[in-house]
Design a protein around this motif. Structure first.
Motif, PDB file in Angstrom:
ATOM      1  N   PRO A  43     -45.024  -4.121 -24.395  1.00  0.00           N
ATOM      2  CA  PRO A  43     -44.109  -3.611 -25.428  1.00  0.00           C
ATOM      3  C   PRO A  43     -42.680  -4.154 -25.303  1.00  0.00           C
ATOM      4  O   PRO A  43     -42.003  -4.344 -26.314  1.00  0.00           O
ATOM      5  N   ASN A  44     -42.247  -4.465 -24.070  1.00  0.00           N
ATOM      6  CA  ASN A  44     -40.895  -5.005 -23.882  1.00  0.00           C
ATOM      7  C   ASN A  44     -40.833  -6.513 -24.147  1.00  0.00           C
ATOM      8  O   ASN A  44     -39.789  -7.130 -23.975  1.00  0.00           O
ATOM      9  N   GLY A  45     -41.975  -7.121 -24.538  1.00  0.00           N
ATOM     10  CA  GLY A  45     -42.020  -8.544 -24.840  1.00  0.00           C
ATOM     11  C   GLY A  45     -42.398  -9.425 -23.664  1.00  0.00           C
ATOM     12  O   GLY A  45     -42.668 -10.612 -23.835  1.00  0.00           O
ATOM     13  N   GLN A  46     -42.438  -8.862 -22.454  1.00  0.00           N
ATOM     14  CA  GLN A  46     -42.836  -9.651 -21.286  1.00  0.00           C
ATOM     15  C   GLN A  46     -44.297 -10.064 -21.441  1.00  0.00           C
ATOM     16  O   GLN A  46     -45.132  -9.288 -21.901  1.00  0.00           O
ATOM     17  N   VAL A  47     -44.601 -11.300 -21.048  1.00  0.00           N
ATOM     18  CA  VAL A  47     -45.942 -11.856 -21.207  1.00  0.00           C
ATOM     19  C   VAL A  47     -46.571 -12.065 -19.830  1.00  0.00           C
ATOM     20  O   VAL A  47     -45.946 -12.598 -18.913  1.00  0.00           O
ATOM     21  N   ILE A  48     -47.814 -11.633 -19.704  1.00  0.00           N
ATOM     22  CA  ILE A  48     -48.607 -11.896 -18.492  1.00  0.00           C
ATOM     23  C   ILE A  48     -49.765 -12.778 -18.930  1.00  0.00           C
ATOM     24  O   ILE A  48     -50.510 -12.421 -19.850  1.00  0.00           O
ATOM     25  N   GLU A  49     -49.925 -13.936 -18.258  1.00  0.00           N
ATOM     26  CA  GLU A  49     -50.872 -14.943 -18.737  1.00  0.00           C
ATOM     27  C   GLU A  49     -52.081 -15.198 -17.827  1.00  0.00           C
ATOM     28  O   GLU A  49     -52.882 -16.075 -18.132  1.00  0.00           O
ATOM     29  N   GLN A  50     -52.218 -14.462 -16.770  1.00  0.00           N
ATOM     30  CA  GLN A  50     -53.350 -14.680 -15.871  1.00  0.00           C
ATOM     31  C   GLN A  50     -54.160 -13.394 -15.762  1.00  0.00           C
ATOM     32  O   GLN A  50     -53.599 -12.304 -15.615  1.00  0.00           O
ATOM     33  N   SER A  51     -55.475 -13.520 -15.798  1.00  0.00           N
ATOM     34  CA  SER A  51     -56.331 -12.327 -15.791  1.00  0.00           C
ATOM     35  C   SER A  51     -56.127 -11.472 -14.540  1.00  0.00           C
ATOM     36  O   SER A  51     -56.094 -10.244 -14.632  1.00  0.00           O
ATOM     37  N   LEU A  52     -55.985 -12.095 -13.392  1.00  0.00           N
ATOM     38  CA  LEU A  52     -55.796 -11.321 -12.169  1.00  0.00           C
ATOM     39  C   LEU A  52     -54.460 -10.576 -12.191  1.00  0.00           C
ATOM     40  O   LEU A  52     -54.377  -9.420 -11.768  1.00  0.00           O
ATOM     41  N   GLU A  53     -53.437 -11.206 -12.734  1.00  0.00           N
ATOM     42  CA  GLU A  53     -52.134 -10.538 -12.855  1.00  0.00           C
ATOM     43  C   GLU A  53     -52.200  -9.387 -13.858  1.00  0.00           C
ATOM     44  O   GLU A  53     -51.560  -8.355 -13.658  1.00  0.00           O
ATOM     45  N   ILE A  54     -52.976  -9.555 -14.911  1.00  0.00           N
ATOM     46  CA  ILE A  54     -53.156  -8.463 -15.875  1.00  0.00           C
ATOM     47  C   ILE A  54     -53.881  -7.307 -15.197  1.00  0.00           C
ATOM     48  O   ILE A  54     -53.512  -6.141 -15.369  1.00  0.00           O
ATOM     49  N   MET A  55     -54.891  -7.615 -14.401  1.00  0.00           N
ATOM     50  CA  MET A  55     -55.597  -6.564 -13.660  1.00  0.00           C
ATOM     51  C   MET A  55     -54.615  -5.786 -12.785  1.00  0.00           C
ATOM     52  O   MET A  55     -54.607  -4.552 -12.790  1.00  0.00           O
ATOM     53  N   GLU A  56     -53.818  -6.504 -12.025  1.00  0.00           N
ATOM     54  CA  GLU A  56     -52.890  -5.844 -11.106  1.00  0.00           C
ATOM     55  C   GLU A  56     -51.858  -5.013 -11.866  1.00  0.00           C
ATOM     56  O   GLU A  56     -51.534  -3.896 -11.458  1.00  0.00           O
ATOM     57  N   TRP A  57     -51.373  -5.540 -12.993  1.00  0.00           N
ATOM     58  CA  TRP A  57     -50.424  -4.785 -13.808  1.00  0.00           C
ATOM     59  C   TRP A  57     -51.063  -3.487 -14.289  1.00  0.00           C
ATOM     60  O   TRP A  57     -50.468  -2.408 -14.189  1.00  0.00           O
ATOM     61  N   ALA A  58     -52.286  -3.580 -14.808  1.00  0.00           N
ATOM     62  CA  ALA A  58     -52.987  -2.392 -15.313  1.00  0.00           C
ATOM     63  C   ALA A  58     -53.209  -1.374 -14.199  1.00  0.00           C
ATOM     64  O   ALA A  58     -52.981  -0.175 -14.388  1.00  0.00           O
ATOM     65  N   LEU A  59     -53.629  -1.850 -13.045  1.00  0.00           N
ATOM     66  CA  LEU A  59     -53.913  -0.937 -11.937  1.00  0.00           C
ATOM     67  C   LEU A  59     -52.645  -0.323 -11.363  1.00  0.00           C
ATOM     68  O   LEU A  59     -52.692   0.755 -10.770  1.00  0.00           O
TER      69      LEU A  59
END
Length: 193
Positions: A43-59
């Motif tokens: 929502p703040n516009g920051q982009v995460i482009e790697q699946s593992l990083e998205i996993m860690e962000w979600a967790l």
């Protein structure tokens, strides 16, 4: 797949946009010029482009079953090493096994044998627990699962005939899970308006 599974497990509300990689929408390329998926735009516009990083962000948003294994530094370290092996040497062997015609230096069986080194390691781990590091799945299982699924599908007859009985049960349990089936829902291909 692994990013979607972590987002679903963590209860993070996201809008899924299915992308045709042959016709990448301009909005995607503006957000992520690398042009690959997944891409998570926060929502703040920051982009995460790697699946593992998205996993860690979600967790980091929500992890009620300790998927990140924060309660044990030893298990957390072991999980990180397994994921690194999966995302490195195993992924390379998988890509060459799947697309052996693009890598004619060796026959497909050569690349399969390289990948099998990791399968054997996973089979040994599954002798001790129902999942890779404990009797409940964790981030490490979800991070590795899509790649083992792909490997098993290259030559299903060969995989079905292998002696990886524990790995086959592990794979089946994950494929049959509600979490996996929820994220495999089909979405229409996104088009910029």
């Amino acid at each position: 797949m692994r990013a979607r599974m972590a987002l679903r497990y963590a209860g993070v509300d996201v809008e899924i946009r299915e992308i045709s990689l042959r016709e990448k929408p301009q909005s995607m390329l503006l957000a992520s010029p690398k042009g690959t998926v997944p891409v998570l735009i926060q929502p703040n516009g920051q982009v995460i482009e790697q699946s593992l990083e998205i996993m860690e962000w979600a967790l980091n948003q929500r992890d009620v079953d300790d998927w990140m294994l924060r309660s044990s530094s030893e298990l957390k370290s072991h999980a990180a090493a397994l994921i690194a092996e999966n995302d490195g040497p195993f992924k390379q062997a998988l890509d060459r096994y799947k697309y052996a015609d693009r890598y004619p230096e060796f026959p497909m069986e050569h690349y399969r044998a390289q990948g099998e080194l990791f399968l054997k390691r996973l089979e040994e781990l599954l002798e001790r627990h129902q999942y890779l590091l404990r009797d409940q799945f964790a981030q490490v299982d979800i991070a590795i699962f899509p790649f083992i699924r792909q490997f098993s599908m290259v030559d299903e007859h060969w995989f079905d005939a292998t002696h990886y009985s524990k790995l086959k049960v592990w794979l089946s349990n994950l494929k049959d899970s509600q979490l996996f089936n929820d994220v495999m829902q089909k979405h229409p291909v996104w088009q910029d308006a």
